[in-house]
Design an enzyme around this catalytic site. Structure first.
Site, PDB file in Angstrom:
ATOM      1  N   ASP A  53      -8.314 -11.750   0.691  1.00 49.79           N
ATOM      2  CA  ASP A  53      -7.515 -11.104   1.744  1.00 49.79           C
ATOM      3  C   ASP A  53      -7.864 -11.606   3.153  1.00 49.79           C
ATOM      4  O   ASP A  53      -6.995 -11.662   4.033  1.00 49.79           O
ATOM      5  CB  ASP A  53      -7.737  -9.580   1.712  1.00 49.79           C
ATOM      6  N   HIS A  74      -2.922 -14.090   0.501  1.00 52.19           N
ATOM      7  CA  HIS A  74      -1.588 -13.714   0.982  1.00 52.19           C
ATOM      8  C   HIS A  74      -1.174 -14.703   2.067  1.00 52.19           C
ATOM      9  O   HIS A  74      -1.961 -15.000   2.972  1.00 52.19           O
ATOM     10  CB  HIS A  74      -1.586 -12.330   1.642  1.00 52.19           C
ATOM     11  N   HIS A  77       0.859  -1.197   0.000  1.00 51.54           N
ATOM     12  CA  HIS A  77       0.000   0.000   0.000  1.00 51.54           C
ATOM     13  C   HIS A  77       0.894   1.246   0.000  1.00 51.54           C
ATOM     14  O   HIS A  77       0.783   2.094   0.903  1.00 51.54           O
ATOM     15  CB  HIS A  77      -0.928   0.046   1.228  1.00 51.54           C
ATOM     16  N   GLU A 104      -8.246  -5.260  -6.180  1.00 56.97           N
ATOM     17  CA  GLU A 104      -7.044  -4.484  -5.838  1.00 56.97           C
ATOM     18  C   GLU A 104      -5.859  -5.035  -6.631  1.00 56.97           C
ATOM     19  O   GLU A 104      -5.780  -6.241  -6.908  1.00 56.97           O
ATOM     20  CB  GLU A 104      -6.794  -4.556  -4.315  1.00 56.97           C
ATOM     21  N   HIS A 113     -11.754  -6.448   2.456  1.00 57.06           N
ATOM     22  CA  HIS A 113     -11.754  -5.139   3.038  1.00 57.06           C
ATOM     23  C   HIS A 113     -12.093  -4.019   2.053  1.00 57.06           C
ATOM     24  O   HIS A 113     -11.963  -2.833   2.406  1.00 57.06           O
ATOM     25  CB  HIS A 113     -10.376  -4.860   3.655  1.00 57.06           C
ATOM     26  N   ASP A 131      -2.876  -5.917  -6.254  1.00 62.27           N
ATOM     27  CA  ASP A 131      -2.015  -7.041  -5.861  1.00 62.27           C
ATOM     28  C   ASP A 131      -2.629  -8.378  -6.279  1.00 62.27           C
ATOM     29  O   ASP A 131      -1.943  -9.404  -6.268  1.00 62.27           O
ATOM     30  CB  ASP A 131      -1.710  -7.018  -4.355  1.00 62.27           C
ATOM     31  N   TYR A 160      -1.702  -7.937  10.326  1.00 61.89           N
ATOM     32  CA  TYR A 160      -2.555  -7.747   9.144  1.00 61.89           C
ATOM     33  C   TYR A 160      -3.961  -7.342   9.584  1.00 61.89           C
ATOM     34  O   TYR A 160      -4.545  -6.390   9.065  1.00 61.89           O
ATOM     35  CB  TYR A 160      -2.575  -9.070   8.378  1.00 61.89           C
ATOM     36  N   HIS A 168     -11.273 -10.133  -5.881  1.00 56.70           N
ATOM     37  CA  HIS A 168     -10.983  -8.785  -5.359  1.00 56.70           C
ATOM     38  C   HIS A 168     -10.139  -8.061  -6.400  1.00 56.70           C
ATOM     39  O   HIS A 168      -9.182  -8.629  -6.923  1.00 56.70           O
ATOM     40  CB  HIS A 168     -10.248  -8.944  -4.021  1.00 56.70           C
TER      41      HIS A 168
HETATM   42 FE1  FEO Z   1      -7.003  -5.917  -0.777  1.00 54.94          FE
HETATM   43 FE2  FEO Z   1      -4.504  -8.137  -1.036  1.00 54.94          FE
HETATM   44  O1  FEO Z   1      -5.588  -6.756  -1.587  1.00 54.94           O
END
Ligand code: FEO
Length: 396
Positions: free
Chosen positions: A164, A225, A23, A81, A145, A83, A192, A79
């Site tokens: 996530d 992750h 981030h 995002e 999230h 990543d 996290y 998701h």
């Molecule tokens: Fe919300 Fe691992 O991205």
């Protein structure tokens, strides 16, 4: 190279051993991370999520070693995002018509990121996709999230692809939780949660209760992750329920910044007073300008109360404390108490400012705080020890 998880499911993600920030520089990842992507081969071939943009070519090349890309029938984007969606552009160049299953919010966000009119198929909780002997069921998980987040459940192998949720920024070669260093693993899991999921704790509780109400057998939780929860996957669900419930341990953290050691002396004297008054409490003293901000946030998450100190600088707070309190405000901690302290020479506004900041961040102030003029002497040290003692007593 892929790693086989079950007869049908292969991990095709990327372990990022070198990642130190995530981030931007908002989140420190001193144990690296991974971007987990999964390939399911049943009668249909399904790809779940991709990896972060810098690894897009490596990802697609590795995927080609696992399967002819044209054999991929469906892409699931749990998701959007970057990543997890970062390699989509590289992949979609090769298979532009392959349907991408995602939530309605997911489709909007993917369009906003990549400006491509891909073949989006939007899904809601309870929608299913038959892929042969297994079936995929989609579960929207908004604000776990991001607004688009969802999970995908695979019957037969009984795997929850949780994205996530339940993840950690933790690089591991061995992939499964029972083969990871569990001290490191849980340190990263709570970090996290504290730094990313705290503001969404109410959603976490509701979503877990909803998923549990489906009575689905869960053999594994495949996160996006860190580790795959294979050994007793319920353990991380139980941890999430605990963390989401305004988590606090019998712990007090004293956080300060100092210019010429006076505020440090205040912090140490107050810590002495706290542990003298309550031998059962864990007390930690942290110089905010020297310790990692996300690790401090994790300590705050674990604490029932904090003492925050700053000298007065230019009628204001030090930048380390000011910046930290901005992060704290955004995380919306609940059920925590606090008090302020600080040394001063002239105007001495820091304690008043700290009180305002702590109150607006949702902390209950135990008292009005304490200030020390110039350098604490023995009498002042005694006053500070007593302040720490009274603070601990007020929390009992
Ligand atoms: Fe919300 Fe691992 O991205």
């Amino acid at each position: 190279m892929g790693k086989k998880i079950t007869d049908k499911v292969t991990w095709v993600g990327k372990v990022d051993w070198e990642l130190t920030y995530f981030h931007g520089h908002e989140y420190s990842t001193f144990k690296g991370s991974s971007y987990n992507s999964y390939l399911i081969r049943d009668e249909k071939t399904v790809l779940i999520d991709t990896v972060w943009l810098p690894y897009d070519k490596e990802f697609v090349n590795n995927l080609k070693r696992e399967t002819d890309l044209k054999q991929i029938d469906y892409i699931i984007c749990n998701h959007s995002e970057v990543d997890h969606s970062g390699a989509l552009e590289e992949l979609m160049r090769e298979i532009p018509d392959t349907p991408i299953y995602c939530t309605a919010n997911g489709a909007k966000i993917l369009k906003g990121h990549y400006h491509k009119d891909w073949n989006f198929v939007t899904v809601k909780t309870g929608d299913t996709l038959d892929i042969g002997s297994s079936k995929l069921t989609f579960i929207e998980a908004p604000m776990l999230h991001w607004p688009d987040s969802m999970m995908t459940y695979m019957s037969g192998d009984n795997i929850l692809f949780s994205n996530d949720a339940f993840g950690q920024h933790y690089a591991t070669e061995s992939l499964f939780n029972d083969r990871a260093d569990n001290c490191e693993l849980f340190d990263q899991a709570i970090k996290y949660y504290a730094n990313i999921l705290t503001p969404f704790s109410r959603f976490v509780t509701k979503k877990i209760e909803e998923v549990l109400s489906f009575n689905l057998p869960v053999n594994m939780i495949c996160t996006s992750h860190g580790v795959i929860w294979k050994d007793n996957p319920v353990q991380i669900i139980e941890k999430y329920l605990e963390w989401a419930d305004d988590y606090r341990e019998n712990r007090i953290t004293v956080i300060y910044d100092t210019m010429w050691e006076s505020t440090r002396k205040m912090a140490e004297a107050m810590a002495k007073g706290i542990s003298g008054a309550d031998p059962s409490v864990t007390v930690k003293v942290i110089n905010a300008s020297k310790e990692d901000k996300n690790d401090i946030i994790t300590d705050i998450f674990r604490s029932k109360a904090i003492l925050v100190g700053s000298p007065t600088i230019n009628n204001n707070l030090s930048h380390a404390i000011g910046g930290l309190l901005e992060m704290v405000k955004g995380l919306k901690f609940k059920n925590k108490k606090a008090a302020a302290f600080g040394s001063y020479g002239w105007s001495g506004e820091s304690v008043k400012l700290l009180n305002e900041r702590l109150r607006s961040a949702g902390f209950e102030l135990v008292n009005d705080g304490i200030r020390s003029l110039w350098v604490p002497d023995e009498d002042e040290e005694e006053r500070l020890i007593n302040f720490g003692r009274d603070f601990a007593e007020a929390l009992k």
